[in-house]
Each structure stands twice: as structure tokens, then as C-alpha cells.
Design a protein around this motif. Structure first.
Motif, PDB file in Angstrom:
ATOM      1  N   ASP A   1    -141.417-127.065  41.350  1.00 32.30           N
ATOM      2  CA  ASP A   1    -140.807-125.849  41.884  1.00 32.30           C
ATOM      3  C   ASP A   1    -141.432-125.417  43.200  1.00 32.30           C
ATOM      4  O   ASP A   1    -140.805-124.706  43.981  1.00 32.30           O
ATOM      5  CB  ASP A   1    -140.924-124.701  40.874  1.00 32.30           C
ATOM      6  CG  ASP A   1    -140.001-124.894  39.687  1.00 32.30           C
ATOM      7  OD1 ASP A   1    -139.070-125.733  39.794  1.00 32.30           O
ATOM      8  OD2 ASP A   1    -140.204-124.222  38.662  1.00 32.30           O
ATOM      9  N   ASN A   2    -142.681-125.824  43.450  1.00 32.39           N
ATOM     10  CA  ASN A   2    -143.354-125.356  44.667  1.00 32.39           C
ATOM     11  C   ASN A   2    -143.934-126.513  45.490  1.00 32.39           C
ATOM     12  O   ASN A   2    -144.830-126.308  46.301  1.00 32.39           O
ATOM     13  CB  ASN A   2    -144.461-124.365  44.318  1.00 32.39           C
ATOM     14  CG  ASN A   2    -145.497-124.963  43.380  1.00 32.39           C
ATOM     15  OD1 ASN A   2    -145.382-126.108  42.952  1.00 32.39           O
ATOM     16  ND2 ASN A   2    -146.507-124.164  43.045  1.00 32.39           N
ATOM     17  N   PHE A   3    -143.426-127.727  45.268  1.00 35.54           N
ATOM     18  CA  PHE A   3    -143.907-128.876  46.041  1.00 35.54           C
ATOM     19  C   PHE A   3    -142.706-129.674  46.534  1.00 35.54           C
ATOM     20  O   PHE A   3    -141.938-130.224  45.745  1.00 35.54           O
ATOM     21  CB  PHE A   3    -144.812-129.764  45.185  1.00 35.54           C
ATOM     22  CG  PHE A   3    -145.520-130.846  45.970  1.00 35.54           C
ATOM     23  CD1 PHE A   3    -146.815-130.650  46.422  1.00 35.54           C
ATOM     24  CD2 PHE A   3    -144.888-132.053  46.262  1.00 35.54           C
ATOM     25  CE1 PHE A   3    -147.475-131.644  47.146  1.00 35.54           C
ATOM     26  CE2 PHE A   3    -145.533-133.051  46.985  1.00 35.54           C
ATOM     27  CZ  PHE A   3    -146.833-132.840  47.433  1.00 35.54           C
ATOM     28  N   GLU A   4    -142.548-129.727  47.867  1.00 34.64           N
ATOM     29  CA  GLU A   4    -141.429-130.456  48.486  1.00 34.64           C
ATOM     30  C   GLU A   4    -141.980-131.680  49.213  1.00 34.64           C
ATOM     31  O   GLU A   4    -142.938-131.587  49.988  1.00 34.64           O
ATOM     32  CB  GLU A   4    -140.688-129.566  49.483  1.00 34.64           C
ATOM     33  CG  GLU A   4    -139.600-130.310  50.258  1.00 34.64           C
ATOM     34  CD  GLU A   4    -139.082-129.528  51.451  1.00 34.64           C
ATOM     35  OE1 GLU A   4    -138.269-130.068  52.221  1.00 34.64           O
ATOM     36  OE2 GLU A   4    -139.507-128.359  51.630  1.00 34.64           O
ATOM     37  N   LEU A   5    -141.354-132.821  49.004  1.00 35.97           N
ATOM     38  CA  LEU A   5    -141.720-134.071  49.651  1.00 35.97           C
ATOM     39  C   LEU A   5    -140.597-134.491  50.597  1.00 35.97           C
ATOM     40  O   LEU A   5    -139.429-134.511  50.208  1.00 35.97           O
ATOM     41  CB  LEU A   5    -141.960-135.160  48.609  1.00 35.97           C
ATOM     42  CG  LEU A   5    -142.333-136.560  49.121  1.00 35.97           C
ATOM     43  CD1 LEU A   5    -143.698-136.530  49.809  1.00 35.97           C
ATOM     44  CD2 LEU A   5    -142.330-137.561  47.967  1.00 35.97           C
ATOM     45  N   GLN A   6    -140.960-134.803  51.835  1.00 32.58           N
ATOM     46  CA  GLN A   6    -139.988-135.286  52.819  1.00 32.58           C
ATOM     47  C   GLN A   6    -140.256-136.765  53.097  1.00 32.58           C
ATOM     48  O   GLN A   6    -141.377-137.148  53.433  1.00 32.58           O
ATOM     49  CB  GLN A   6    -140.080-134.493  54.129  1.00 32.58           C
ATOM     50  CG  GLN A   6    -139.098-134.962  55.200  1.00 32.58           C
ATOM     51  CD  GLN A   6    -139.386-134.374  56.576  1.00 32.58           C
ATOM     52  OE1 GLN A   6    -140.538-134.082  56.902  1.00 32.58           O
ATOM     53  NE2 GLN A   6    -138.356-134.185  57.376  1.00 32.58           N
TER      54      GLN A   6
ATOM     55  N   LYS B   1    -141.533-141.682  58.119  1.00 33.09           N
ATOM     56  CA  LYS B   1    -142.262-140.414  58.083  1.00 33.09           C
ATOM     57  C   LYS B   1    -142.383-139.961  56.639  1.00 33.09           C
ATOM     58  O   LYS B   1    -141.428-140.040  55.860  1.00 33.09           O
ATOM     59  CB  LYS B   1    -141.558-139.330  58.906  1.00 33.09           C
ATOM     60  CG  LYS B   1    -142.290-137.981  58.879  1.00 33.09           C
ATOM     61  CD  LYS B   1    -141.635-136.947  59.768  1.00 33.09           C
ATOM     62  CE  LYS B   1    -142.428-135.639  59.760  1.00 33.09           C
ATOM     63  NZ  LYS B   1    -141.827-134.615  60.657  1.00 33.09           N
ATOM     64  N   VAL B   2    -143.579-139.471  56.275  1.00 29.63           N
ATOM     65  CA  VAL B   2    -143.839-138.895  54.964  1.00 29.63           C
ATOM     66  C   VAL B   2    -144.485-137.531  55.193  1.00 29.63           C
ATOM     67  O   VAL B   2    -145.444-137.420  55.963  1.00 29.63           O
ATOM     68  CB  VAL B   2    -144.777-139.784  54.118  1.00 29.63           C
ATOM     69  CG1 VAL B   2    -145.010-139.151  52.759  1.00 29.63           C
ATOM     70  CG2 VAL B   2    -144.202-141.185  53.974  1.00 29.63           C
ATOM     71  N   ALA B   3    -143.960-136.508  54.520  1.00 32.08           N
ATOM     72  CA  ALA B   3    -144.513-135.170  54.694  1.00 32.08           C
ATOM     73  C   ALA B   3    -144.343-134.378  53.400  1.00 32.08           C
ATOM     74  O   ALA B   3    -143.474-134.697  52.573  1.00 32.08           O
ATOM     75  CB  ALA B   3    -143.835-134.449  55.859  1.00 32.08           C
ATOM     76  N   PHE B   4    -145.163-133.351  53.245  1.00 30.06           N
ATOM     77  CA  PHE B   4    -144.990-132.486  52.077  1.00 30.06           C
ATOM     78  C   PHE B   4    -145.308-131.045  52.441  1.00 30.06           C
ATOM     79  O   PHE B   4    -145.995-130.755  53.428  1.00 30.06           O
ATOM     80  CB  PHE B   4    -145.874-132.936  50.900  1.00 30.06           C
ATOM     81  CG  PHE B   4    -147.341-132.635  51.064  1.00 30.06           C
ATOM     82  CD1 PHE B   4    -147.860-131.375  50.764  1.00 30.06           C
ATOM     83  CD2 PHE B   4    -148.219-133.624  51.493  1.00 30.06           C
ATOM     84  CE1 PHE B   4    -149.215-131.111  50.911  1.00 30.06           C
ATOM     85  CE2 PHE B   4    -149.573-133.366  51.636  1.00 30.06           C
ATOM     86  CZ  PHE B   4    -150.071-132.105  51.343  1.00 30.06           C
ATOM     87  N   GLN B   5    -144.802-130.160  51.595  1.00 29.81           N
ATOM     88  CA  GLN B   5    -145.075-128.721  51.685  1.00 29.81           C
ATOM     89  C   GLN B   5    -145.342-128.227  50.265  1.00 29.81           C
ATOM     90  O   GLN B   5    -144.525-128.438  49.373  1.00 29.81           O
ATOM     91  CB  GLN B   5    -143.870-128.009  52.292  1.00 29.81           C
ATOM     92  CG  GLN B   5    -144.042-126.520  52.459  1.00 29.81           C
ATOM     93  CD  GLN B   5    -142.841-125.901  53.162  1.00 29.81           C
ATOM     94  OE1 GLN B   5    -142.935-125.435  54.269  1.00 29.81           O
ATOM     95  NE2 GLN B   5    -141.685-125.941  52.513  1.00 29.81           N
TER      96      GLN B   5
END
Length: 857
Positions: free
Chosen positions: A521-526, A544-548
Motif C-alpha cells: 500500500d505504501n511502496f511503489e516500484l517503477q 531504469k529501476v526506481a521506488f518510492q
């Protein structure tokens, strides 16, 4: 589903999006928008990559009507950026301006308009640096500027190594808005005028907006600049960069270098040259005039499909100039013994001389850009799609006529042979003779861009009952550039001006895909990837790999890793013979013959290289955002960029050391030595562009905002942008804190509003850095082994106030550089910085007053 969301900072002059996370419930009616750094439409404004956003109110509060002046205050901007400041006959992109994120150069920063590429300038800077001319983007047309401070080749393709600057244009506007502005600098005749008109309408069937913009500034001549307008900086603690091409000059009598007897003693050198101060002839800020029009239209063909059209046209005029024509031994000018003014009465050769009587050289520059985008967008179920086509053109013409100091050597030789032109004693020859030795010149450049793209975005599938969003697309692009100097340059009849010739074209296609995966619910992976194929150098694939991660309601973490690339510029591939000049000491000749032991100006000729490979990069970013309330937030981001296979000029010092000790070298060409000497003067050094260098940048960004409500005393808001350069290495040299690479840059903004009144005070800071990268001016960068003085730090204070009388009228007054700070003194680099300050880093204009009137109907 629960995920972090970010809202724009309420600070009226804050220049970043405030990063205050809070939860929201998923709602099908929440509009999804595409934000810079991602192709996926999302409901929150910021994703895993750091973005600095400057909206139209922020721009107005900064007080600039020129995009270049605005962006150079941004801490993320750095070395390599250039502007019209210091335009000269030797600049290869006169009238243009650029941005250089992280100091990695304008060719490592991708500039977009409404998320799309635009045609590059037809005139490259520094001979081969391709860039988008930001002077073609009127400030009045800007809704906001997004600065993506992260590598983005996996999203946008080539050039997005240091980041992306995305200019979002104003639309969805109703009514008419008229803006008028005037400003002038104290202590000089420099002024600026601006005006714009915006018209917009909206209906159930669509929307339309038209923007007309006008900007004009006068000339700030170097002759008005006092100590900052002379090349002889020795009285102020600097170097004497006066030219050895003097007025009067020197000659070869019986093969012996002989100075003109009338050379003033303070201009004569020990080696027999007569120096000339070209500084007062230059233009610190050249006159410019810009007229632009932008139209945007949306038409709803149905509930699911919209047609759109963007048309932009811009016409810019400016000027550039420098000292009168310098001549040297390569001109092969002679004076017959029968010449009535020849003091030696025998045939002699002219060595170095300058036709001051013909006047200063001046260019008139015109540039025209045209951009057309047409397409369809719509939705099918939960998927959004878009197809578009774009045509772009950038055309520039540089002209000089007979009244603007352009001397042709064969015409000059004919008048000398006839005894009409007197090259001795600093004589000012008659105008009828001058008319017979001067000529007119034209340089023409044009670049074209044709592009087609198609994309989709929407929910791909579910993972643990959470929607995985996806974007995918394909692109095709054709580009070409042509830069054709006047035939008289190519025939070697015009001296002393850097001439560029280029011709190249390419086509490219690409495909990309991107996923946004809510792992929790609070972890986004790009996850993103892009494949590009170029017709000239081949293919490249970049991921590209990223997270929030919303650690808590107050604390959010983000990080990214990506690879990137930059395709060789068309100018670097298709460059014809092109020249530039620089100052250095001919140490070999000094040691062998005890002459030319001071820094003199020498010419280098470059040619393109069709075998160049693409530059490659690796980028990572990690940050934390703490937002304990909606009134306060602070974010920290650590960044690292490594760029390999970088295309660069062959180092001049290395060429010199390897070749210039040989009188017969074909790389370092020398004239015949004088009797009793071993080496002749350097005539020309040959160079090219190769994949030779690498650069690595590391640093920290800090962004913070604070809002204070003071009830009946109004609202007070603060914003801070700070950038710390921890490491900048290039070619195994550490540039951190060295020339043009300060470690500290920051911008502090304050805004107070109460009822209809608003006031702003902005502080911008550029830290100190070491002076003079080539400390002994021998052509070899030696700042790691030798220590120079420091160029002082500088703080500029800007103030403005505005009052809104009613819904129609708003009046603003302001002062930029309130304290009238001069640029810090710098010895310079012996190349572009010759006048006691660093032209690209510090603005010498001084205190600037302005007023603006805005009317809305």
C-alpha cells in the motif's frame, strides 16, 4: 489502495513541488495526469524521481522576462551553460542560450516542450555542442517548468543524462490577459522592454489559446564596463590578454621580425609584438529583439476522442561583435618597396596587424523557429492512448556588411600594392579606401525535425489486488542540420573569426515500456526500459529501476538507478574544417629561441568524425522527504552520474606536447623560423573529436519549504533550494571546487502576502572556486598540481512588490541585484574569460530596476 501522494507547495515563489505525503482513497473520478519523468498517467504529482517545478507565479515573482536569466539562478544549473552574454565574432552560436544541469554541458540536458522534443539550434555552440535554444521559448507562454534531476534515457531517449527540462505551455485559459514591462540597469544605458497578450476560451467541444509575446533589450557595450571591459587585467591583479595582432603591428624585414617603430612603449613586447586591447570593442550584452506566437487547440470529436494542434513560431534578432579584423602571417600580406609609406624602402612581409581603421566587426543574427504538432488522444475503457506527428525547423542567418568591419585579404593586398592603403604607424586610412577592402558575409544554418509517436497507458494487470499501471510506445524521428559559412571564409579570405561548417542527417526509431507496481500500500516500484536505433552509430538499450516508499505519514524514501546515452551530435559527425582561437605560451619556442614567452592567441582547426560512438552513462539517486505538516517539508537527495565514452576535443595540451616541438609537424604547423632560430611561430594546430573522456558527478540536493500564517498580518512563506557538489571528475582530473565548478549553490525565496499586496525577497548564492585552470598558460590543465587564487563567492539579492487594484489590474515593481554587486574578480581561462570575471557564471550588469503592469479581462 493506499499510496503516497504529493501536492504542489503553496509557497507563492517556491520553486519546487512540496513533498508532503498523505493518503487518499482510490477514486475512479480522480484525474490522472502525465508528469515529467514518467509516461504513466498518475493521480499524484511526483513519483520516485526528484522534480523541481517552477510555476508561472514563481516566474513572475523572480522578475525575469528572459528564460536564460531565470534558469541561471537555479542551483541545479552549472558549468557549460551559456547565453548571449559575451556574444562575439568568435562565438559559434550567437543569439542563443542553453541550460546545463549538474555542469555536465548543454548536450547532456534534454529540453522538451509539452513533453516533446524540439528542433536543435542550427548553430552549434563551441563548434559542435548541439542544444535547444531556450531563447525561442517566451516566458509569458510558460505555465510551469519541470526540472527532472535524474537520468531519463529509459523514458525519453538520448541526451537525458544529467536530467530533463520540460517546459509546459499555458492553456485552458479563459479571457484576455495583457502584460507590459520595462526595466533598466543603473549606471548604463541598458534596458529591457516586454509585452504579451494571451487569449483563451473553453467550451463543451474543446478549448483554444493564443499567446503573442514581444521582448527587446538594448546593448550593454564592453566600453561601458570599466575594468570589466579591457583585456589588460594586469593593473587589477590579472593577466594581460591583449592580442599580438596589433595596430600598429610588426613586419618581417629581410626575414627578421621587426616591430613598427610607432608602436607605443606600453604595447611593445620583448619578442617584438605590438599588443592591442580588443576588450572595449566587444558587446557584454548584445541588443536583441524577439517576437513569438503560440497557438494550442483541442477539439472533442467524441466523448472518447480529442484532436489537438500546437503551432509555435518565433522570430529573434540579435547582434554580435568584436574588435577590428586581426591578421597574421597566414594572410601572406606583403608591402612593396615602392609603397610611398614604406619606411624601409624594400619589399617586406606583414606579420601581425589589425585593420582598426575599418572598424569593429559586427554580426546581425536572425533566427526563425517553427513547430507544428498535430494528433489524436482518447481512451478505450481504462486505457489512454495518443498518436501525434511533429514538424520542427530552426533556421539562423548571420550577416555582416561592408560597414561592419569585414576585411577581405585579397582586396587589402590590392590596395597596399597600389599604394593606397597605409599599414604603418597606426594610420587611419580614408573611407574610400576602406570601402574597397571590406566585404559582405552570410552564414546560413538550418535544422529540421520530423517525428511520429504513438503511446498507451493504463492498468496492465493486478498484483495482490493492486493495479499495476503500464505505459508503452513507439517513436520515429528524422533530423538534419546544415551550417554553411560564407564562401569567402572557405576560400581563406577572411581572418580572425571562428568559422564553422557542418552537414549531417540521421533517422532514429525507438520503443519503450514502463510499469508502476504497487508492491504494498505504501511502496511503489517503477520499472522502465527503452530501445533506440540510430542510422549512424547503431543501437542502445537502457533500463531504469526506481521506488518510492511511504515509511510513515511524515517520512518518504525514494531511489532510482538507470543507464543513459547521448548520440553523437550531428555537428560532431558532420563538421567541416572549423577554427577557434585560444591563448597559451609556446613553451617549446620560448625554450629554444627565447621568443613568444608570453601567452599569445593561436588558432586550432577541427574536423568532424563519422566514426564516433554514443556516450554512455549510469545514474543513481537516493533521497528522504520529511513533511511533519502541510506547512513544512524538507527533502534530501544524494545523486551520482557517471558518463563514459564522452565525446570531446582532443586536449590541446596533449597535442601541443606531442607535436609542437617539431618544425615539420603536419599536426602543429609552424611558419619558417627566422634566421638563427630553431622554431617558427605556430601557424595552425589540427584537432578533431573522439570518444576519449569520462566524467563523474556526485552531490547532494536539499529542498525545503515553510509557511507561516500570521492572521491579519498575512501569510509568510519560505523556500530553499541548495545543491552541494561533492565530486566532479573529468578525464582523471578533479574539478570539484575548481574553475566554474563551485561546490555550493543555493536559492532562498521569501514571499509575504496580505490582502492585495505581495512582496518578495530572493537570495541567490554561488560559492567560491579556484581561478585559472591552466595556471601557467602553457596549454596544459595543471590545477591539480599548481594552486591558483580563489574566485570569491557571491550573493545576489532581488526584491519585488506588487499590488492588485482589482480583478483587472496588477502593478509590480522590483529591483534585481539590489546591492549592485559586481562580479567577483577572476584572472580567467585565456579562452572566453578574458575580462576579469567568469562570463558564464557571473552577470556583470549590476543593479536592475523594473516595473510591470498586468491586465486581465
Amino acid at each position: 489502495m493506499k499510496r503516497p501522494q504529493y501536492w504542489p507547495s503553496a509557497c507563492a515563489i517556491a520553486i519546487t513541488i512540496a513533498l508532503t505525503p498523505h493518503a487518499y482513497a482510490a477514486d475512479e473520478d480522480v484525474e490522472r495526469i502525465e508528469v515529467t519523468g514518467s509516461r504513466i498517467k498518475r493521480t499524484d504529482i511526483e513519483g520516485p524521481s526528484p522534480i523541481q517545478s517552477i510555476n508561472k507565479d514563481d516566474i513572475a515573482n523572480m522578475g525575469f522576462d528572459n528564460l536564460q536569466q531565470l534558469l541561471e539562478r537555479m542551483p541545479a544549473n552549472g558549468a557549460g551553460a551559456f547565453s548571449t552574454r559575451g556574444n562575439s565574432q568568435d562565438s559559434t552560436a550567437n543569439g542563443a542560450a542553453s541550460i546545463s544541469l549538474r555542469g555536465m554541458g548543454p548536450d547532456a540536458t534534454l529540453v522538451l516542450i509539452n513533453g516533446r522534443r524540439v528542433a536543435i539550434s542550427s548553430f552549434a555552440e563551441g563548434i559542435t555542442n548541439s542544444f535547444v535554444d531556450i531563447n525561442n521559448i517566451p516566458v509569458s507562454a510558460i505555465e510551469r517548468i519541470d526540472i527532472l534531476k535524474d537520468g531519463a534515457s529509459a523514458i525519453y531517449g538520448s541526451d537525458a543524462i544529467a536530467g530533463v527540462v520540460n517546459i509546459i505551455l499555458r492553456k485552458n485559459f479563459e479571457g484576455i490577459e495583457v502584460n507590459l514591462g520595462y526595466g533598466e540597469a543603473s549606471g548604463s544605458g541598458y534596458d529591457e522592454q516586454s509585452g504579451s497578450m494571451l487569449w483563451g476560451m473553453q467550451s463543451d467541444k474543446g478549448s483554444a489559446s493564443i499567446i503573442l509575446d514581444y521582448f527587446k533589450n538594448s546593448t550593454l557595450a564592453a566600453s561601458e564596463m570599466g575594468r570589466f571591459g579591457t583585456a589588460n587585467q594586469s593593473p587589477y591583479g590579472g593577466e594581460d590578454f591583449r592580442s599580438s595582432r596589433g595596430f600598429p603591428g610588426y613586419f618581417y624585414v629581410d626575414g627578421v621580425k621587426t616591430i613598427d617603430p610607432d608602436c607605443p612603449p606600453d604595447s611593445a613586447t620583448a619578442s617584438g609584438s605590438c599588443l592591442f586591447d580588443y576588450g572595449p570593442y566587444n558587446l557584454t550584452i548584445p541588443a536583441a529583439e524577439r517576437v513569438g506566437a503560440i497557438a494550442q487547440f483541442d477539439y472533442h470529436l467524441s466523448d472518447e476522442m480529442t484532436a489537438f494542434l500546437e503551432v509555435a513560431a518565433q522570430h529573434n534578432t540579435s547582434e554580435a561583435g568584436g574588435a577590428p579584423t586581426p591578421l597574421d602571417e597566414d594572410a601572406m600580406l606583403t608591402v612593396p618597396g615602392t609603397h610611398p609609406n614604406n619606411p624601409w624602402g624594400k619589399d617586406i612581409e606583414i606579420g601581425r596587424y589589425r585593420t582598426v581603421d575599418a572598424g569593429a566587426r559586427r554580426w546581425d543574427i536572425e533566427s526563425d523557429t517553427l513547430r507544428l504538432v498535430a494528433g489524436l488522444r482518447g481512451n478505450i475503457d481504462e486505457w489512454d492512448w495518443e498518436v501525434s506527428a511533429q514538424k520542427g525547423r530552426s533556421e539562423s542567418t548571420q550577416k555582416g556588411d561592408r560597414t561592419q568591419g569585414w576585411v577581405r585579404t585579397d582586396f587589402l593586398q590590392a590596395e597596399i600594392d597600389a599604394g593606397n592603403y597605409n599599414p604603418f604607424g597606426g594610420t587611419m586610412n580614408s573611407q574610400d579606401v576602406i570601402d574597397r577592402i571590406t566585404t559582405s558575409l552570410v552564414r546560413q544554418g538550418v535544422s529540421h525535425l520530423t517525428a511520429y509517436d504513438a503511446s498507451i497507458t493504463g492498468p496492465a494487470f493486478t498484483l495482490a489486488d493492486r493495479e499495476v499501471m503500464m505505459a508503452a510506445g513507439v517513436e520515429y524521428r528524422e533530423e538534419d542540420v546544415s551550417d554553411v559559412p560564407d564562401d569567402q571564409f572557405q576560400r581563406g579570405l577572411i581572418f580572425g573569426t571562428e568559422a564553422v561548417s557542418a552537414q549531417a542527417d540521421r533517422d532514429q526509431y525507438a520503443a519503450y515500456v514502463e510499469f508502476s507496481i504497487p508492491v504494498t500500500d505504501n511502496f511503489e516500484l517503477q520499472l522502465a526500459g527503452r530501445y533506440d536505433h540510430y542510422s549512424d552509430f547503431g543501437s542502445t538499450t537502457n533500463p531504469k529501476v526506481a521506488f518510492q516508499w511511504g515509511i510513515s505519514d511524515q517520512l518518504t524514501a525514494r531511489a532510482s538507478w538507470a543507464t543513459g546515452f547521448r548520440a553523437p551530435s550531428l555537428a560532431q559527425i558532420g563538421l567541416g574544417p572549423s577554427r577557434e582561437s585560444s591563448f597559451f605560451i609556446d613553451t617549446y619556442r620560448c625554450a629554444a629561441d627565447n621568443v613568444d614567452c608570453t601567452a599569445l592567441d593561436y588558432n586550432t582547426e577541427f574536423a568532424g568524425n563519422s566514426e564516433l560512438d554514443a556516450e554512455e552513462s549510469e545514474t543513481w539517486n537516493a533521497g528522504l522527504i520529511w513533511a511533519p505538516s502541510q506547512k513544512f517539508d524538507i527533502g534530501f537527495d544524494v545523486f551520482s552520474i557517471t558518463q563514459d565514452n564522452k565525446i570531446d576535443k582532443q586536449p590541446l595540451g596533449e597535442i601541443y606536447l606531442a607535436n609542437c616541438n617539431d618544425q615539420n609537424s603536419t599536426v602543429c604547423e609552424r611558419l619558417a623560423p627566422q634566421p638563427g632560430q630553431t622554431l617558427g611561430p605556430i601557424s595552425l594546430i589540427h584537432s578533431s573529436f573522439i570518444n576519449l573522456s569520462s566524467q563523474e558527478v556526485q552531490g547532494v540536493d536539499v529542498s525545503s519549504h515553510y509557511g507561516l500564517e500570521m492572521d491579519r498580518f498575512g501569510d509568510l512563506k519560505f523556500g530553499l533550494e541548495y545543491s552541494y557538489l561533492h565530486k566532479f571528475e573529468k578525464d582523471n582530473l578533479d574539478y570539484t571546487g575548481e574553475y566554474r565548478y563551485p561546490q555550493h549553490r543555493w536559492l532562498l525565496t521569501t514571499n509575504w502576502t496580505m490582502d492585495n499586496f505581495a512582496a518578495n525577497i530572493n537570495f541567490s548564492y554561488i560559492g567560491e572556486f579556484e581561478d585559472t585552470p591552466d595556471i601557467n598558460f602553457d596549454g596544459v590543465l595543471d590545477f591539480e598540481t599548481n594552486k591558483s587564487r580563489m574566485v570569491d563567492s557571491q550573493i545576489l539579492v532581488d526584491m519585488s512588490g506588487s499590488y492588485r487594484f482589482n480583478d483587472t489590474f496588477k502593478w509590480t515593481v522590483g529591483i534585481n541585484n539590489v546591492l549592485d554587486e559586481e562580479p567577483p574578480f577572476a584572472i580567467g581561462d585565456g579562452d572566453t574569460d578574458l575580462y576579469g570575471y567568469v562570463i558564464a557564471t557571473h552577470n556583470p550588469m549590476g543593479r536592475y530596476f523594473y516595473t510591470k503592469l498586468s491586465m486581465r479581462f
